[in-house]
Design a protein around this motif. Structure first.
Motif, PDB file in Angstrom:
ATOM      1  N   ASN A  60     -46.073  -8.757 -29.935  1.00 25.93           N
ATOM      2  CA  ASN A  60     -46.453  -9.060 -31.465  1.00 25.93           C
ATOM      3  C   ASN A  60     -45.194  -8.397 -31.280  1.00 25.93           C
ATOM      4  N   SER A  61     -44.316  -8.989 -32.794  1.00 26.05           N
ATOM      5  CA  SER A  61     -43.236  -8.819 -33.743  1.00 26.05           C
ATOM      6  C   SER A  61     -41.556  -9.151 -32.238  1.00 26.05           C
ATOM      7  N   LEU A  62     -41.538  -9.635 -31.785  1.00 26.03           N
ATOM      8  CA  LEU A  62     -40.858  -9.789 -30.850  1.00 26.03           C
ATOM      9  C   LEU A  62     -39.755  -9.718 -30.695  1.00 26.03           C
ATOM     10  N   LYS A  63     -39.165  -9.433 -30.549  1.00 25.26           N
ATOM     11  CA  LYS A  63     -37.576  -8.787 -30.705  1.00 25.26           C
ATOM     12  C   LYS A  63     -36.631  -9.788 -28.869  1.00 25.26           C
ATOM     13  N   PRO A  64     -34.832  -9.731 -29.550  1.00 25.02           N
ATOM     14  CA  PRO A  64     -34.297 -10.522 -28.203  1.00 25.02           C
ATOM     15  C   PRO A  64     -34.683  -9.185 -26.804  1.00 25.02           C
ATOM     16  N   GLU A  65     -34.488  -8.492 -26.991  1.00 16.43           N
ATOM     17  CA  GLU A  65     -34.481  -7.327 -25.727  1.00 16.43           C
ATOM     18  C   GLU A  65     -35.649  -7.775 -25.516  1.00 16.43           C
ATOM     19  N   ASP A  66     -36.604  -8.268 -25.564  1.00 11.67           N
ATOM     20  CA  ASP A  66     -38.048  -8.140 -24.932  1.00 11.67           C
ATOM     21  C   ASP A  66     -37.682  -9.600 -23.852  1.00 11.67           C
ATOM     22  N   THR A  67     -36.714 -10.495 -24.152  1.00 12.54           N
ATOM     23  CA  THR A  67     -36.810 -11.047 -23.246  1.00 12.54           C
ATOM     24  C   THR A  67     -36.617 -11.020 -21.592  1.00 12.54           C
ATOM     25  N   ALA A  68     -37.312 -11.879 -20.221  1.00  7.46           N
ATOM     26  CA  ALA A  68     -37.218 -11.391 -19.535  1.00  7.46           C
ATOM     27  C   ALA A  68     -38.846 -11.794 -18.809  1.00  7.46           C
ATOM     28  N   VAL A  69     -38.525 -12.048 -17.425  1.00 14.28           N
ATOM     29  CA  VAL A  69     -39.202 -12.705 -16.722  1.00 14.28           C
ATOM     30  C   VAL A  69     -40.629 -11.655 -16.781  1.00 14.28           C
ATOM     31  N   TYR A  70     -41.364 -11.800 -16.999  1.00 16.70           N
ATOM     32  CA  TYR A  70     -42.989 -10.870 -17.349  1.00 16.70           C
ATOM     33  C   TYR A  70     -44.046 -11.375 -15.992  1.00 16.70           C
ATOM     34  N   TYR A  71     -44.375 -10.094 -15.025  1.00 20.11           N
ATOM     35  CA  TYR A  71     -44.978  -9.807 -13.937  1.00 20.11           C
ATOM     36  C   TYR A  71     -46.337  -9.325 -13.952  1.00 20.11           C
ATOM     37  N   CYS A  72     -47.347  -9.372 -14.043  1.00 17.73           N
ATOM     38  CA  CYS A  72     -48.372  -8.538 -13.772  1.00 17.73           C
ATOM     39  C   CYS A  72     -49.088  -8.430 -12.299  1.00 17.73           C
ATOM     40  N   ALA A  73     -49.586  -6.998 -12.367  1.00 18.51           N
ATOM     41  CA  ALA A  73     -49.620  -6.418 -11.039  1.00 18.51           C
ATOM     42  C   ALA A  73     -50.988  -6.048 -11.265  1.00 18.51           C
ATOM     43  N   ALA A  74     -51.257  -6.128  -9.319  1.00 14.23           N
ATOM     44  CA  ALA A  74     -53.315  -4.832  -9.663  1.00 14.23           C
ATOM     45  C   ALA A  74     -52.785  -4.058  -8.538  1.00 14.23           C
ATOM     46  N   GLY A  75     -53.113  -3.362  -8.935  1.00 19.33           N
ATOM     47  CA  GLY A  75     -53.229  -1.161  -7.870  1.00 19.33           C
ATOM     48  C   GLY A  75     -54.638  -0.621  -7.680  1.00 19.33           C
TER      49      GLY A  75
ATOM     50  N   ARG B 250     -46.112   2.975 -12.035  1.00 19.79           N
ATOM     51  CA  ARG B 250     -44.818   2.730 -11.534  1.00 19.79           C
ATOM     52  C   ARG B 250     -45.004   1.617 -10.517  1.00 19.79           C
ATOM     53  N   VAL B 251     -43.616   0.776  -9.686  1.00 14.74           N
ATOM     54  CA  VAL B 251     -44.173  -0.434  -9.401  1.00 14.74           C
ATOM     55  C   VAL B 251     -44.323  -0.196  -8.430  1.00 14.74           C
ATOM     56  N   HIS B 252     -44.279   0.889  -7.133  1.00 16.51           N
ATOM     57  CA  HIS B 252     -44.809   1.007  -6.125  1.00 16.51           C
ATOM     58  C   HIS B 252     -46.535   1.457  -5.945  1.00 16.51           C
ATOM     59  N   GLU B 253     -47.001   1.687  -6.977  1.00 17.09           N
ATOM     60  CA  GLU B 253     -48.229   1.474  -7.398  1.00 17.09           C
ATOM     61  C   GLU B 253     -49.275   0.685  -7.430  1.00 17.09           C
ATOM     62  N   TYR B 254     -48.595  -0.525  -7.037  1.00 20.23           N
ATOM     63  CA  TYR B 254     -49.277  -1.422  -7.370  1.00 20.23           C
ATOM     64  C   TYR B 254     -49.030  -3.093  -6.057  1.00 20.23           C
ATOM     65  N   ASP B 255     -50.273  -3.128  -6.036  1.00 19.49           N
ATOM     66  CA  ASP B 255     -50.283  -3.473  -4.501  1.00 19.49           C
ATOM     67  C   ASP B 255     -49.653  -5.527  -4.442  1.00 19.49           C
ATOM     68  N   TYR B 256     -50.398  -5.821  -5.750  1.00 11.29           N
ATOM     69  CA  TYR B 256     -50.245  -7.454  -5.830  1.00 11.29           C
ATOM     70  C   TYR B 256     -49.005  -7.815  -7.105  1.00 11.29           C
ATOM     71  N   TRP B 257     -48.718  -8.980  -6.599  1.00 15.47           N
ATOM     72  CA  TRP B 257     -48.050  -9.403  -8.095  1.00 15.47           C
ATOM     73  C   TRP B 257     -47.857 -10.762  -8.275  1.00 15.47           C
ATOM     74  N   GLY B 258     -47.948 -11.341  -9.831  1.00 17.25           N
ATOM     75  CA  GLY B 258     -47.998 -12.916  -9.560  1.00 17.25           C
ATOM     76  C   GLY B 258     -46.839 -13.389  -9.273  1.00 17.25           C
ATOM     77  N   GLN B 259     -46.440 -14.614  -9.840  1.00 16.79           N
ATOM     78  CA  GLN B 259     -44.799 -15.106  -9.592  1.00 16.79           C
ATOM     79  C   GLN B 259     -43.748 -14.550 -10.987  1.00 16.79           C
TER      80      GLN B 259
END
Length: 127
Positions: free
Chosen positions: A84-99, A110-119
Motif C-alpha cells: 500500500n501507499s506505493l512510492k516511485p522508489e518501490d520500483t523494482a523486480v520483486y522476488y519471492c524465496a523459500a528457506g 539475508r539472501v544467502h539464507e534462502y535456497d529457492y527463488w522465483g523468476q
C-alpha cells in the motif's frame, strides 16, 4: 526441488496498491520460511519482508514498515505481499524465496539464507 512463481506485479501510480502472490510447488510448503526481496536496476537485491513457517512471526525492512504486509496460506501453498501507499522508489523486480528454518523462530532476512527463488515480477510505480 521447490518451484516458486510470482504474480501480481504491474504499473501503478504513487499512492496506489498492489498485491503480489507467490505460489509454491514441488515441496512441502510449511517446511519453509518465505521471504520477499527486490532489486532495482544497478542495485543489489534487498530484503523486503519475511514470514516464518507458522505464519506467526514476520519481519519487514524499515523502508516498507507500515506500508507492506506479508502473509501466507499454508493450505494454498502461497505467500502474499500486500503493498500500500506505493512510492516511485518501490520500483523494482520483486522476488519471492523459500528457506529452511524452525517452525516458530524468526524468519531469515539475508539472501544467502534462502535456497529457492522465483523468476521475479516487475513492479513500477509512477510519480
Amino acid at each position: 526441488q521447490v518451484q516458486l512463481v510470482e504474480s501480481g506485479g504491474g504499473l501503478v501510480q504513487a499512492g496506489g496498491s498492489l498485491r503480489l502472490s507467490c505460489a509454491a510447488s514441488g515441496g512441502i510448503f510449511s517446511f519453509y520460511a518465505m521471504g520477499w526481496f527486490r532489486q532495482a536496476p544497478g542495485k543489489e537485491r534487498e530484503f523486503v519482508a519475511a514470514i516464518n513457517r507458522s505464519g506467526g512471526r514476520t519481519h519487514s525492512a524499515d523502508s516498507v514498515k507500515g506500508r507492506f504486509t506479508i502473509s501466507r496460506d499454508n493450505a494454498k501453498n502461497t505467500v502474499y505481499l500486500q503493498m500500500n501507499s506505493l512510492k516511485p522508489e518501490d520500483t523494482a523486480v520483486y522476488y519471492c524465496a523459500a528457506g529452511r528454518s524452525s517452525w516458530s523462530g524468526p524468519p531469515p532476512q539475508r539472501v544467502h539464507e534462502y535456497d529457492y527463488w522465483g523468476q521475479g515480477t516487475q513492479v513500477t510505480v509512477s510519480s
